[in-house]
Motif scaffolding. Structure first.
Motif, mmCIF file in Angstrom:
data_model
loop_
_atom_site.group_PDB
_atom_site.id
_atom_site.type_symbol
_atom_site.label_atom_id
_atom_site.label_comp_id
_atom_site.label_asym_id
_atom_site.label_seq_id
_atom_site.Cartn_x
_atom_site.Cartn_y
_atom_site.Cartn_z
ATOM 1 N N MET A 301 0.821 -1.210 0.000
ATOM 2 C CA MET A 301 0.000 0.000 0.000
ATOM 3 C C MET A 301 0.858 1.264 0.000
ATOM 4 N N LEU A 302 2.064 1.173 0.515
ATOM 5 C CA LEU A 302 2.939 2.339 0.563
ATOM 6 C C LEU A 302 3.595 2.651 -0.781
ATOM 7 N N LEU A 303 3.622 1.692 -1.691
ATOM 8 C CA LEU A 303 4.362 1.883 -2.937
ATOM 9 C C LEU A 303 3.931 3.123 -3.716
ATOM 10 N N PRO A 304 2.644 3.376 -3.939
ATOM 11 C CA PRO A 304 2.278 4.600 -4.683
ATOM 12 C C PRO A 304 2.638 5.879 -3.938
ATOM 13 N N LEU A 305 2.561 5.845 -2.600
ATOM 14 C CA LEU A 305 2.935 7.026 -1.828
ATOM 15 C C LEU A 305 4.442 7.260 -1.891
ATOM 16 N N ILE A 306 5.199 6.180 -1.887
ATOM 17 C CA ILE A 306 6.657 6.315 -1.993
ATOM 18 C C ILE A 306 7.033 6.916 -3.344
ATOM 19 N N ARG A 307 6.375 6.453 -4.397
ATOM 20 C CA ARG A 307 6.670 6.988 -5.726
ATOM 21 C C ARG A 307 6.352 8.476 -5.792
ATOM 22 N N ARG A 308 5.215 8.871 -5.225
ATOM 23 C CA ARG A 308 4.859 10.285 -5.224
ATOM 24 C C ARG A 308 5.878 11.103 -4.420
ATOM 25 N N PHE A 309 6.263 10.575 -3.252
ATOM 26 C CA PHE A 309 7.210 11.299 -2.398
ATOM 27 C C PHE A 309 8.536 11.516 -3.122
ATOM 28 N N ARG A 310 9.053 10.471 -3.726
ATOM 29 C CA ARG A 310 10.346 10.581 -4.409
ATOM 30 C C ARG A 310 10.231 11.461 -5.661
ATOM 31 N N TYR A 311 9.096 11.444 -6.292
ATOM 32 C CA TYR A 311 8.913 12.274 -7.488
ATOM 33 C C TYR A 311 8.958 13.755 -7.128
ATOM 34 N N HIS A 312 8.284 14.116 -6.047
ATOM 35 C CA HIS A 312 8.154 15.538 -5.706
ATOM 36 C C HIS A 312 9.337 16.067 -4.905
ATOM 37 N N PHE A 313 9.949 15.250 -4.058
ATOM 38 C CA PHE A 313 10.905 15.777 -3.096
ATOM 39 C C PHE A 313 12.323 15.260 -3.311
ATOM 40 N N TYR A 314 12.609 14.770 -4.485
ATOM 41 C CA TYR A 314 13.968 14.408 -4.863
ATOM 42 C C TYR A 314 14.229 14.961 -6.262
ATOM 43 N N GLY A 315 15.479 15.064 -6.636
ATOM 44 C CA GLY A 315 15.811 15.522 -7.972
ATOM 45 C C GLY A 315 15.729 17.030 -8.107
ATOM 46 N N ASN A 316 15.420 17.477 -9.301
ATOM 47 C CA ASN A 316 15.427 18.898 -9.632
ATOM 48 C C ASN A 316 14.057 19.555 -9.541
ATOM 49 N N ARG A 317 13.126 18.923 -8.902
ATOM 50 C CA ARG A 317 11.783 19.507 -8.778
ATOM 51 C C ARG A 317 11.821 20.757 -7.903
ATOM 52 N N GLN A 318 10.930 21.680 -8.189
ATOM 53 C CA GLN A 318 10.839 22.895 -7.385
ATOM 54 C C GLN A 318 10.390 22.598 -5.960
ATOM 55 N N THR A 319 9.648 21.518 -5.815
ATOM 56 C CA THR A 319 9.192 21.149 -4.467
ATOM 57 C C THR A 319 10.320 20.576 -3.618
ATOM 58 N N ASN A 320 11.435 20.235 -4.228
ATOM 59 C CA ASN A 320 12.593 19.735 -3.475
ATOM 60 C C ASN A 320 13.505 20.913 -3.153
ATOM 61 N N SER A 321 13.161 21.625 -2.076
ATOM 62 C CA SER A 321 13.896 22.824 -1.701
ATOM 63 C C SER A 321 14.428 22.660 -0.278
ATOM 64 N N LEU A 322 15.729 22.913 -0.112
ATOM 65 C CA LEU A 322 16.329 22.812 1.221
ATOM 66 C C LEU A 322 15.755 23.837 2.186
ATOM 67 N N SER A 323 15.274 24.945 1.652
ATOM 68 C CA SER A 323 14.721 25.990 2.515
ATOM 69 C C SER A 323 13.273 25.737 2.902
ATOM 70 N N LYS A 324 12.664 24.671 2.347
ATOM 71 C CA LYS A 324 11.255 24.397 2.624
ATOM 72 C C LYS A 324 11.054 22.948 3.074
ATOM 73 N N PRO A 325 11.653 22.544 4.181
ATOM 74 C CA PRO A 325 11.401 21.174 4.661
ATOM 75 C C PRO A 325 9.955 20.969 5.082
ATOM 76 N N GLU A 326 9.267 22.074 5.381
ATOM 77 C CA GLU A 326 7.865 21.923 5.797
ATOM 78 C C GLU A 326 6.992 21.394 4.677
ATOM 79 N N TRP A 327 7.442 21.490 3.430
ATOM 80 C CA TRP A 327 6.625 20.994 2.333
ATOM 81 C C TRP A 327 6.463 19.480 2.412
#
Length: 793
Positions: A301-327
């Protein structure tokens, strides 16, 4: 009776006495006259000492040596009594001699039998060697057979799994895989590494096939149930037509996946163990992994959530910001909250019916938390050189931990994110940044425009302590630091922050001392009193902290851990007091602050008394001796020379009451009263002579004017002016009473022994009747001599 001729035929003295007292007296039982009974006795004795075991005959030599030694001792004893020995002793000696002979015969027989046995064993040794070789061969063949049987069993289980999968008998396939897992556990201690590897590879092969098939079906069912739930549903979804069928499939798949848990855990441990040992550094902050692995259905059940998490908060995405851990922290909390209802209503009942003692909601939180732990650990290492971003990350982690424990009821026994902040490098950075920020804030608060004014000065109910804004802001800063590290799961780390707080308090005390020295030129000024209020406020707060449960727990932890940062410099007695909770961790700081407070209060009262003394010079030089007596005291008025004193005292009391906190004001007016009492007694009363009118005027000035100035702050102000009050009583006594009292005191001084022998009451009782308790007899005599009107003068 003649003594025995050889040592072998003797007995020791104890044996002789015993035989004489017991054995010989009952000859028929122990030493019968006939040789047949004696032979039976000897046989019984040997049976008892030797037994039926032929190997124990080797002990006969030791027995013989013991008897020989006893006989030698007895021989020497018997020779001293020679012919005087009783007949029964002779009979006992004879019996012992016969027993010795029988023993020798038995020893010879034992030696003969032992030789025959050794010859037999030597002849049988080749047979034993051949038999041992055969047994070893049989054991080897048996182990090979078991090895082949185990191998055959593995192949049979593998074939069974294949057959079950071909016929879609999933449950039978799962049971066969569980049997492989049980077999693997049984072979864990064996040295058959190749067989273990073959078994695990076979197990992994079939486990993966079954798991992939069940996971695929499970994901399809979850999709039909609108999993994952990314956002909170706006309205309840209408059940589909085949809802009952989907629910049945869901329960079947979850139950089957739970049945695969044992083999899945086994394979997960095998896969993760090498990578963990080789790639992950050992950290003292990492808690021991006591929680079991996630259950298999939750992993899927965690697999789709893990994929979403890694998609948004890893790599060059704008949502992956060191100044915004609250995201990403907020996103994970939202997923936890949005999914809780689904987990409790859909999955939890299935787990309970399957006998699984786990919480579906907690399992999902554990899985999501592992993602956050990995992300925070990665970001923390990258932010060690950016103070602002590092502080922001710490704040967000603390807030996340608080919401996780409170809003989502995550168990306290399971690790959250705080242990990541306890890693040595991260914790040291946190302490450094905490101190740096605190020092900067202290500089700012002390240099602010309203640093020495109270923000509650217009609200009397909230301004008891009259703490200046800088002191209140500083203690709020310390309280915020406490709230930040309070939730840390490690007492050692908490004590490091406590040491930092104590260091900051001492730094702030030094700063206050520096400002006080600048203001000490005018101790009666508002800023000087504000500094005094600040010191008193900090003392009050630290005293309350010393009784706080949290700091008491830290105190016990510091003693048990021997934390040098907190206990450094303390002796054995001080540590013992801390261990028994008689003291507090802030005692040293409180002592320094109390000393500063005492010095400042003393300087304040000293300057006040200097001002009053200057205004009191005319009053001290007043013509007390020439003032006329007035029979009507209602016509008395305040001395004109006392008006400046009264006005000064009144103004200073009002000023102190306005600018000092309540506790400091109590100390101030009481200290002022004590100093005024001493000054008036020394410089006014003892330095002058008084007529009746002068004494009455002095008493009027004190009781009707000075004392009432302090009556606004206590019920009986005269009790704080004991010297002046009692001096006025003595000076205002009528002439007759004064004469009697003077004669009494003088006579007491001249002959104390005669008064004691006469049984008269001591002079103190007479003084007490007058209301004089503080002044001694000699002081009263001095005061009586200051009176100008005596009979005959």
């Amino acid at each position: 009776m003649a003594a025995p001729s050889s040592p072998e035929k003797t007995m020791d003295k104890r044996t002789a006495i015993f035989l004489n007292s017991a054995y010989i007296t009952s000859d028929s039982e122990y030493f019968p006259a006939d040789s047949e009974n004696l032979q039976h006795y000897i046989v019984d004795f040997l049976e008892k000492e030797v037994g039926n075991d032929l190997k124990s005959l080797r002990n006969v030599g030791d027995l013989l040596e013991k008897l020989t030694e006893e006989n030698n001792v007895l021989e020497r004893q018997v020779l001293t009594v020679s012919s005087s020995a009783p007949p029964k002793v002779s009979a006992a000696l004879s019996a012992a001699e016969e027993a010795t002979c029988s023993l020798e015969a038995l020893l010879q027989k034992e030696q003969f039998i032992s030789n025959m046995l050794n010859q037999h064993l030597q002849g049988a040794q080749p047979w034993m060697d051949n038999l041992g070789q055969l047994l070893n061969q049989v054991d080897t063949i048996e182990r090979h057979m078991k090895y082949l049987q185990c191998l055959q069993h593995i192949e049979e289980l593998s074939a069974a799994v294949q057959q079950c999968l071909m016929t879609s008998s999933v449950w039978e396939a799962i049971r066969a895989v569980d049997s492989m897992a049980a077999l693997d556990a049984g072979l864990r201690e064996s040295g058959c590494s190749h067989l273990q590897n073959f078994l695990r590879e076979t197990l992994f092969f079939w486990h993966k096939i079954i798991k992939d098939r069940l996971a695929s079906d499970f994901e399809k069912v979850l999709t039909q149930l609108h999993w994952p739930i990314i956002s909170p549903p706006t309205q309840s979804l209408t059940p589909t037509a085949n809802y009952q069928e989907i629910s049945s499939q869901l329960e079947l798949l979850v139950t089957q996946l739970l049945a695969l848990q044992t083999s899945d855990d086994l394979l997960s441990q095998r896969t993760l163990a090498p990578s963990v040992s080789s790639t992950q550094p050992v950290s003292s902050a990492t808690p021991p992994s006591q929680a079991p692995p996630l259950c298999l259905p939750i992993q899927i059940m965690l697999l789709p959530l893990i994929r979403r998490f890694r998609y948004h908060f890893y790599g060059n995405r704008q949502t992956n910001s060191l100044s915004k851990p609250e995201w990403y922290l907020t996103q994970v909390l939202m997923w936890m909250g949005n999914s809780s209802t689904f987990m409790e209503e859909k999955i939890q009942p299935i787990l309970e019916r399957a006998g699984a003692t786990i919480s579906a909601r907690v399992e999902l939180c554990r899985g999501l938390l592992s993602l956050v732990q990995e992300k925070v650990a990665s970001d923390a290492c990258r932010l060690l050189y950016d103070d602002m971003l590092f502080c922001h990350l710490v704040e967000e982690v603390l807030q996340f931990e608080k919401e996780l424990r409170s809003n989502h009821s995550y168990p306290a026994v399971l690790p959250g994110l705080l242990h990541l902040l306890l890693e040595d490098t991260t914790l040291q950075k946190w302490l450094i940044v905490e101190k740096k920020m605190a020092v900067e804030k202290m500089d700012a608060m002390l240099s602010a425009e309203g640093a020495w004014s109270s923000q509650y000065k217009d609200i009397s109910d909230m301004d008891e302590l009259k703490a200046p804004d800088c002191a209140e802001t500083f203690m709020t800063l310390l309280q915020v630091i406490t709230e930040r590290y309070r939730a840390l799961p490690c007492h050692s780390a908490q004590l490091k922050f406590l040491g930092l707080q104590r260091e900051l308090v001492d730094d702030f005390r030094i700063r206050l001392t520096q400002v006080m020295k600048e203001e000490s030129r005018c101790p009666l000024g508002v800023r000087y009193c504000a500094i005094l209020n600040a010191v008193n406020y900090i003392c009050t707060i630290l005293g309350d902290w010393g009784d706080n449960v949290f700091f008491l727990q830290l105190q016990q932890a510091a003693v048990s851990l021997g934390e040098e940062a907190v206990l450094g410099g303390l002796g054995v007695m001080e540590v013992g007091r801390l261990a028994s909770l008689e003291g507090s961790l802030f005692e040293g700081l409180l002592a320094l602050l109390d000393r500063l407070k005492g010095d400042m209060m003393g300087r304040l009262l000293e300057w006040t008394m200097r001002e009053i003394t200057e205004k009191a010079k005319p009053y001290c030089q007043d013509r007390w001796l020439s003032l006329p007596s007035q029979h009507d005291h209602s016509t008395l008025s305040l001395s004109s020379s006392a008006c400046p004193i009264m006005l000064c005292v009144r103004d200073r009391l009002l000023n102190f009451h306005q600018v000092l906190s309540l506790s400091l004001f109590q100390l101030a007016w009481q200290g002022l009263a004590e100093r005024l009492d001493n000054f008036l007694y020394q410089d006014v009363i003892l330095s002058n002579h008084f007529s009746d009118g002068g004494a009455a005027q002095l008493q009027f000035d004190m009781t009707r004017n000075l004392f009432p100035l302090f009556g606004h702050y206590c019920k009986r102000p005269e009790n704080f002016f004991k010297h002046v009050k009692e001096a006025c009583i003595i000076l205002c006594l009528n002439v007759g009473s004064a004469v009697l009292l003077r004669n009494l005191l003088k006579k007491t001084e001249e002959d104390t022994r005669d008064w004691a022998d006469a049984g008269d009451p001591p002079p103190e009782s007479a003084l007490h009747e007058l209301g004089v308790y503080c002044l001694a007899s000699c002081d009263v005599l001095i005061l009586l001599n200051l009176r100008a009107s005596w009979p005959g003068q």
